[in-house]
Write a protein that holds these residues in place. Structure first.
Motif, PDB file in Angstrom:
ATOM      1  N   GLU A 444       0.849  -1.187   0.000  1.00 14.61           N
ATOM      2  CA  GLU A 444       0.000   0.000   0.000  1.00 14.61           C
ATOM      3  C   GLU A 444       0.888   1.242   0.000  1.00 14.61           C
ATOM      4  OE1 GLU A 444      -4.356   0.267   2.041  1.00 14.61           O
ATOM      5  OE2 GLU A 444      -2.657  -0.049   3.351  1.00 14.61           O
ATOM      6  N   THR A 445       0.409   2.334  -0.587  1.00 17.94           N
ATOM      7  CA  THR A 445       1.176   3.573  -0.651  1.00 17.94           C
ATOM      8  C   THR A 445       0.468   4.684   0.114  1.00 17.94           C
ATOM      9  OG1 THR A 445       0.085   4.388  -2.657  1.00 17.94           O
ATOM     10  CG2 THR A 445       1.966   2.899  -2.954  1.00 17.94           C
ATOM     11  N   ILE A 446       1.214   5.738   0.379  1.00 19.60           N
ATOM     12  CA  ILE A 446       0.607   6.930   0.992  1.00 19.60           C
ATOM     13  C   ILE A 446      -0.496   7.480   0.095  1.00 19.60           C
ATOM     14  CG2 ILE A 446       1.023   9.317   1.699  1.00 19.60           C
ATOM     15  CD1 ILE A 446       2.105   7.352   3.687  1.00 19.60           C
ATOM     16  N   ASP A 447      -0.277   7.447  -1.217  1.00 22.01           N
ATOM     17  CA  ASP A 447      -1.302   7.917  -2.149  1.00 22.01           C
ATOM     18  C   ASP A 447      -2.585   7.100  -2.005  1.00 22.01           C
ATOM     19  OD1 ASP A 447       0.270   9.915  -3.138  1.00 22.01           O
ATOM     20  OD2 ASP A 447       0.930   8.798  -4.915  1.00 22.01           O
ATOM     21  N   ASP A 448      -2.459   5.789  -1.771  1.00 25.39           N
ATOM     22  CA  ASP A 448      -3.651   4.959  -1.547  1.00 25.39           C
ATOM     23  C   ASP A 448      -4.435   5.483  -0.354  1.00 25.39           C
ATOM     24  OD1 ASP A 448      -3.128   3.145  -3.615  1.00 25.39           O
ATOM     25  OD2 ASP A 448      -1.864   1.898  -2.337  1.00 25.39           O
ATOM     26  N   LEU A 449      -3.732   5.802   0.711  1.00 24.47           N
ATOM     27  CA  LEU A 449      -4.400   6.267   1.930  1.00 24.47           C
ATOM     28  C   LEU A 449      -5.055   7.628   1.719  1.00 24.47           C
ATOM     29  CD1 LEU A 449      -1.737   5.281   4.623  1.00 24.47           C
ATOM     30  CD2 LEU A 449      -3.616   3.920   3.688  1.00 24.47           C
ATOM     31  N   LEU A 450      -4.345   8.540   1.075  1.00 18.33           N
ATOM     32  CA  LEU A 450      -4.879   9.891   0.876  1.00 18.33           C
ATOM     33  C   LEU A 450      -6.068   9.900  -0.085  1.00 18.33           C
ATOM     34  CD1 LEU A 450      -1.613  12.043   0.643  1.00 18.33           C
ATOM     35  CD2 LEU A 450      -2.967  11.430   2.661  1.00 18.33           C
ATOM     36  N   ALA A 451      -6.101   8.949  -1.003  1.00 17.55           N
ATOM     37  CA  ALA A 451      -7.154   8.934  -2.018  1.00 17.55           C
ATOM     38  C   ALA A 451      -8.533   8.721  -1.417  1.00 17.55           C
ATOM     39  CB  ALA A 451      -6.859   7.849  -3.048  1.00 17.55           C
ATOM     40  N   ARG A 452      -8.603   8.134  -0.235  1.00 18.41           N
ATOM     41  CA  ARG A 452      -9.904   7.853   0.382  1.00 18.41           C
ATOM     42  C   ARG A 452     -10.424   9.024   1.210  1.00 18.41           C
ATOM     43  NH1 ARG A 452      -9.610   3.724   4.190  1.00 18.41           N
ATOM     44  NH2 ARG A 452     -11.834   3.358   3.894  1.00 18.41           N
ATOM     45  N   ASP A 453      -9.589  10.015   1.473  1.00 15.80           N
ATOM     46  CA  ASP A 453      -9.985  11.148   2.313  1.00 15.80           C
ATOM     47  C   ASP A 453     -10.616  12.219   1.428  1.00 15.80           C
ATOM     48  OD1 ASP A 453     -10.110  13.459   3.940  1.00 15.80           O
ATOM     49  OD2 ASP A 453      -8.456  12.734   5.173  1.00 15.80           O
ATOM     50  N   THR A 454     -11.942  12.318   1.472  1.00 17.35           N
ATOM     51  CA  THR A 454     -12.635  13.251   0.573  1.00 17.35           C
ATOM     52  C   THR A 454     -12.348  14.704   0.903  1.00 17.35           C
ATOM     53  OG1 THR A 454     -14.642  13.260   1.932  1.00 17.35           O
ATOM     54  CG2 THR A 454     -14.468  11.561   0.220  1.00 17.35           C
ATOM     55  N   GLY A 455     -11.887  14.966   2.119  1.00 18.95           N
ATOM     56  CA  GLY A 455     -11.573  16.343   2.484  1.00 18.95           C
ATOM     57  C   GLY A 455     -10.419  16.906   1.699  1.00 18.95           C
ATOM     58  N   LEU A 456      -9.549  16.046   1.163  1.00 20.27           N
ATOM     59  CA  LEU A 456      -8.409  16.534   0.395  1.00 20.27           C
ATOM     60  C   LEU A 456      -8.815  17.005  -0.992  1.00 20.27           C
ATOM     61  CD1 LEU A 456      -5.770  13.859   1.423  1.00 20.27           C
ATOM     62  CD2 LEU A 456      -6.006  16.189   2.262  1.00 20.27           C
ATOM     63  N   GLY A 457     -10.060  16.705  -1.386  1.00 19.11           N
ATOM     64  CA  GLY A 457     -10.532  17.171  -2.686  1.00 19.11           C
ATOM     65  C   GLY A 457     -11.255  18.492  -2.622  1.00 19.11           C
ATOM     66  N   ARG A 458     -11.347  19.057  -1.410  1.00 17.69           N
ATOM     67  CA  ARG A 458     -12.038  20.332  -1.242  1.00 17.69           C
ATOM     68  C   ARG A 458     -11.057  21.390  -0.785  1.00 17.69           C
ATOM     69  NH1 ARG A 458     -15.483  16.847   1.700  1.00 17.69           N
ATOM     70  NH2 ARG A 458     -14.803  17.795   3.656  1.00 17.69           N
ATOM     71  N   VAL A 459     -11.322  22.618  -1.147  1.00 16.01           N
ATOM     72  CA  VAL A 459     -10.482  23.736  -0.710  1.00 16.01           C
ATOM     73  C   VAL A 459     -10.924  24.151   0.680  1.00 16.01           C
ATOM     74  CG1 VAL A 459      -9.768  26.094  -1.180  1.00 16.01           C
ATOM     75  CG2 VAL A 459     -10.152  24.502  -3.077  1.00 16.01           C
ATOM     76  N   ALA A 460      -9.993  24.183   1.618  1.00 17.11           N
ATOM     77  CA  ALA A 460     -10.332  24.563   2.990  1.00 17.11           C
ATOM     78  C   ALA A 460     -10.673  26.043   3.053  1.00 17.11           C
ATOM     79  CB  ALA A 460      -9.150  24.267   3.909  1.00 17.11           C
TER      80      ALA A 460
END
Length: 468
Positions: A444-460
């Protein structure tokens, strides 16, 4: 003399030796490096990084054949089926190995079912377990044509019956029974005493069996029990079988025909340390068969077809996990010095020590040393004091950062229980056959883990901005 900090650990003069029965059959050292299944572990680490789980395919297959042969011979008259318990370690390749070696497969979730079907296994050779199968999982299993459902409660009787009726088929089922046998194992591994979530008590079984027989979409083919895990001898299995056979006979008499099958579960133990001495599987099979035949003769009933569900026994001894040593920390205590050897994995890839104090054996895999043996505790990298990989082991006193450390008997329940705690990617599962290593499950990669976090697809939002 044993160390006062680990009185249960026998002293040793050789912290490089590989204990027979603990390390995979055929494991050896070549120029100091540990070799498993023909694969040189430092070379595997150089190519794949650490940590990794390496499984000896040839040994897995050999153990699958061995346990199938043992029970088929012991129950030659009535017949025997061996279901591999997929929860121990399930990948597409492992599922195919089991099929090719003549075993059936036991699954207990929709995910395990989906993988088995995607790997090409015949649905009729699958068993579906679980104490709380979801409605969708039941629907999927029935629609796929799963051979047998193990019913764990009165609620499941109705749910599976309804799903089978909607699908227009008659579903074969077994009823799981809590026989009250307390296996000689850890409390969390004993699964057939009264105060736990699995199965139904013997006293409630006749009424449930009668209800199953009332439902035209169900066919009761037998009973099922499972008394626990890591059981080293036949006695608990034999007593469980004796109790279950009395119920088996009662239900057969009530129906006017004997039930054709009896599933006695799994739980056959393996050696994790040199102190473990499990009874050979052939002896367990023979002694269990003798008890079953004797009990059936007492009851005046034919011996039913027997099923078992081994998982750990098949894959556990074939697996080795390799880590890289990071830090070394001697801690002075009143009883002596305990040296903490920290590695680049831990409870994220092997939760068993943290869950129930499971014991393991470890060795430096990249070299041998003439240094005296020192007591160490192999610790993981996660932020928990309970993140211990090996509670107590003798390693050469010159163990150092950068050493490759191998832990034996990790084929079962390590990958299956792995997690992303501390957002650590899970390690790969590799297989070796005749010295050739291939990947079964990629790292598994860090990218795999980050891909599931929907908050990273939104601008804070910025400070003071409206959050609606």
């Amino acid at each position: 003399m044993p160390h006062p900090l680990a009185p249960q650990l026998p002293a040793t003069d050789d912290a490089n030796a590989l204990a027979a029965g603990v390390w995979p059959e055929g494991a050896e050292r070549r120029d100091g490096a540990l070799v498993v299944g023909g694969a040189i572990l430092p070379a595997v680490a150089a190519e794949h990084g650490t940590p990794f789980l390496l499984v000896d395919e040839g040994l897995v297959r050999a153990r699958a054949r061995r346990i199938r042969a043992a029970f088929e011979a012991a129950f030659a008259v009535s017949g025997a089926d061996v279901y591999y318990a997929g929860k121990a370690l399930l990948t597409a390749d492992v599922a195919r190995w089991m099929r090719e070696e003549g075993l059936r497969l036991d699954v207990c979730t929709g995910g395990e079912l989906a993988l088995a079907l995607a790997a090409g296994l015949e649905p009729a050779r699958l068993g579906f377990h679980g104490n709380n199968k979801g409605l969708l999982e039941i629907e999927q299993g029935v629609a796929a044509g799963v051979g047998t459902f193990v019913l764990d409660s009165e609620v499941e009787v109705e749910r599976v019956a309804e799903a089978a009726a909607r699908a227009g088929r008659v579903q074969r089922v077994r009823l799981r029974i809590s026989v009250g046998v307390h296996a000689s194992t850890h409390e969390f591994l004993a699964t057939s005493h009264e105060d736990q979530k699995f199965g139904v008590p013997i006293a409630e079984a006749p009424a449930l069996a009668a209800r199953i027989r009332e439902l035209p979409s169900l066919e009761l083919v037998g009973l099922h029990t499972h008394i626990g895990s890591q059981i080293f001898d036949h006695e608990g299995f034999a007593e469980s079988a004796r109790r279950l056979l009395a119920l088996h006979a009662e239900l057969g008499e009530a129906a006017g025909a004997p039930l054709p099958e009896l599933n006695l579960g799994g739980g056959f133990g393996i050696a994790y340390t040199a102190a473990d001495s499990p009874e050979p599987i052939e002896a367990i099979a023979d002694r269990l068969a003798a008890s079953v035949h004797e009990r059936c003769a007492e009851l005046g009933i034919p011996v039913p077809r027997i099923a078992i569900e081994p998982g750990r026994w098949i894959v556990g001894p074939a697996g080795v996990t390799a880590y890289t040593v990071g830090t070394i920390k001697p801690v002075q205590l009143d009883e002596g010095v305990r040296t903490y050897v920290s590695v680049d994995g831990g409870m994220g890839d092997n939760a068993r020590p943290a869950l129930y104090g499971a014991q393991y054996s470890a060795r430096i895999a990249s070299r041998v040393s003439e240094a005296e043996a020192a007591l160490v505790r192999v610790a993981g990298r996660h932020c928990e004091s309970g993140d211990i990989v090996v509670d107590a082991e003798w390693l050469p006193a010159d163990v150092a950062p950068g050493d490759l450390l191998a832990v034996a008997a990790t084929g079962a329940y390590c990958h299956s229980l792995a997690s992303n705690y501390n957002l650590a990617p899970r390690p790969p599962v590799l297989a070796v056959r005749d010295g050739v290593v291939r990947t079964l499950v990629r790292r598994e990669t860090i990218d795999d883990l980050l891909a599931r976090d929907t908050g990273l697809g939104r601008v804070a939002p910025t400070a003071g901005e409206d959050h609606e």
